[in-house]
Design a protein around this motif. Sequence first.
Motif, PDB file in Angstrom:
ATOM      1  N   LEU A  69      10.141   9.741 -15.246  1.00  0.00           N
ATOM      2  CA  LEU A  69      10.589  10.220 -13.941  1.00  0.00           C
ATOM      3  C   LEU A  69       9.488  10.042 -12.918  1.00  0.00           C
ATOM      4  CD1 LEU A  69      12.573  13.492 -14.755  1.00  0.00           C
ATOM      5  CD2 LEU A  69      13.481  11.266 -14.085  1.00  0.00           C
ATOM      6  N   CYS A  70       9.873   9.833 -11.699  1.00  0.00           N
ATOM      7  CA  CYS A  70       8.903   9.600 -10.631  1.00  0.00           C
ATOM      8  C   CYS A  70       8.083  10.854 -10.365  1.00  0.00           C
ATOM      9  CB  CYS A  70       9.626   9.156  -9.356  1.00  0.00           C
ATOM     10  SG  CYS A  70       8.458   8.466  -8.154  1.00  0.00           S
ATOM     11  N   TYR A  71       6.834  10.640 -10.016  1.00  0.00           N
ATOM     12  CA  TYR A  71       5.897  11.722  -9.725  1.00  0.00           C
ATOM     13  C   TYR A  71       6.317  12.538  -8.512  1.00  0.00           C
ATOM     14  CZ  TYR A  71       3.120   8.702 -12.706  1.00  0.00           C
ATOM     15  OH  TYR A  71       2.687   7.919 -13.746  1.00  0.00           O
ATOM     16  N   CYS A  72       7.065  11.927  -7.602  1.00  0.00           N
ATOM     17  CA  CYS A  72       7.409  12.576  -6.335  1.00  0.00           C
ATOM     18  C   CYS A  72       8.498  13.639  -6.463  1.00  0.00           C
ATOM     19  CB  CYS A  72       7.820  11.532  -5.293  1.00  0.00           C
ATOM     20  SG  CYS A  72       9.486  10.876  -5.526  1.00  0.00           S
TER      21      CYS A  72
ATOM     22  N   CYS B  55       9.331   5.352  -6.416  1.00  0.00           N
ATOM     23  CA  CYS B  55       8.059   4.972  -5.788  1.00  0.00           C
ATOM     24  C   CYS B  55       7.409   3.727  -6.394  1.00  0.00           C
ATOM     25  CB  CYS B  55       7.094   6.141  -5.838  1.00  0.00           C
ATOM     26  SG  CYS B  55       7.660   7.563  -4.870  1.00  0.00           S
ATOM     27  N   GLY B  56       7.701   3.439  -7.645  1.00  0.00           N
ATOM     28  CA  GLY B  56       7.107   2.273  -8.299  1.00  0.00           C
ATOM     29  C   GLY B  56       7.393   0.972  -7.583  1.00  0.00           C
TER      30      GLY B  56
ATOM     31  N   ALA C 289       4.562  -3.204  -4.490  1.00  0.00           N
ATOM     32  CA  ALA C 289       4.781  -4.114  -3.355  1.00  0.00           C
ATOM     33  C   ALA C 289       6.030  -4.983  -3.528  1.00  0.00           C
ATOM     34  CB  ALA C 289       3.550  -4.974  -3.080  1.00  0.00           C
ATOM     35  N   LYS C 290       6.953  -4.573  -4.393  1.00  0.00           N
ATOM     36  CA  LYS C 290       8.218  -5.301  -4.534  1.00  0.00           C
ATOM     37  C   LYS C 290       9.126  -5.034  -3.339  1.00  0.00           C
ATOM     38  CE  LYS C 290       8.229  -5.381  -9.560  1.00  0.00           C
ATOM     39  NZ  LYS C 290       8.835  -4.837 -10.772  1.00  0.00           N
ATOM     40  N   GLU C 291       9.011  -3.822  -2.790  1.00  0.00           N
ATOM     41  CA  GLU C 291       9.806  -3.423  -1.628  1.00  0.00           C
ATOM     42  C   GLU C 291       8.936  -2.576  -0.700  1.00  0.00           C
ATOM     43  OE1 GLU C 291      13.635  -1.572  -2.443  1.00  0.00           O
ATOM     44  OE2 GLU C 291      13.629  -2.488  -4.447  1.00  0.00           O
TER      45      GLU C 291
ATOM     46  N   ALA D  15       1.050   7.750  -5.026  1.00  0.00           N
ATOM     47  CA  ALA D  15      -0.213   7.008  -4.980  1.00  0.00           C
ATOM     48  C   ALA D  15      -1.405   7.941  -5.207  1.00  0.00           C
ATOM     49  CB  ALA D  15      -0.353   6.271  -3.652  1.00  0.00           C
ATOM     50  N   TYR D  16      -1.335   9.161  -4.687  1.00  0.00           N
ATOM     51  CA  TYR D  16      -2.397  10.132  -4.972  1.00  0.00           C
ATOM     52  C   TYR D  16      -2.413  10.477  -6.458  1.00  0.00           C
ATOM     53  CZ  TYR D  16      -4.028  11.023  -0.242  1.00  0.00           C
ATOM     54  OH  TYR D  16      -4.614  10.897   0.999  1.00  0.00           O
TER      55      TYR D  16
END
Length: 130
Positions: A6-9, A19-20, A25-27, A42-43
């Motif tokens: 699961l995403c960190y956010c 977020c990945g 930089a794919k999107e 990112a943090y």
Amino acid sequence: MTESKLCYCGSEMTYENCCGRFLSAKEKPTTAIELMRSRYSAYVLANAKYIIDTTHPKVRYQHSKKAILQWAKDNVWLKLEIVSSGESQVVFKAFFKDQQGVEHEHYENSLFEKLGDQWYYVSGTFKDEN
């Protein structure tokens, strides 16, 4: 086959579908809130380059990649809570533990600006949890 994390956010989406895709930089984030969430991730990942790259060019010089990296690594990031958001504003709380194990709440009203097809973090007003 491995499970997708699961995403960190805290979006409850997988990291790769949230977020990945921005950190790789794919999107590019299409909203201020997507940018905010990806900057939090990112943090967590201590990706200071992404933080600097997504900081508005007119204020980027005010931020140190080395200091961002150090702050990211010195803390354990616990969760992100979005309080409110608008087109170019996100109010959030980021919860983390410092090196002594003390929990903190970073409470910020962030402003963002879109230049062309790219969103950037411009500034934030902070409120200490104490």
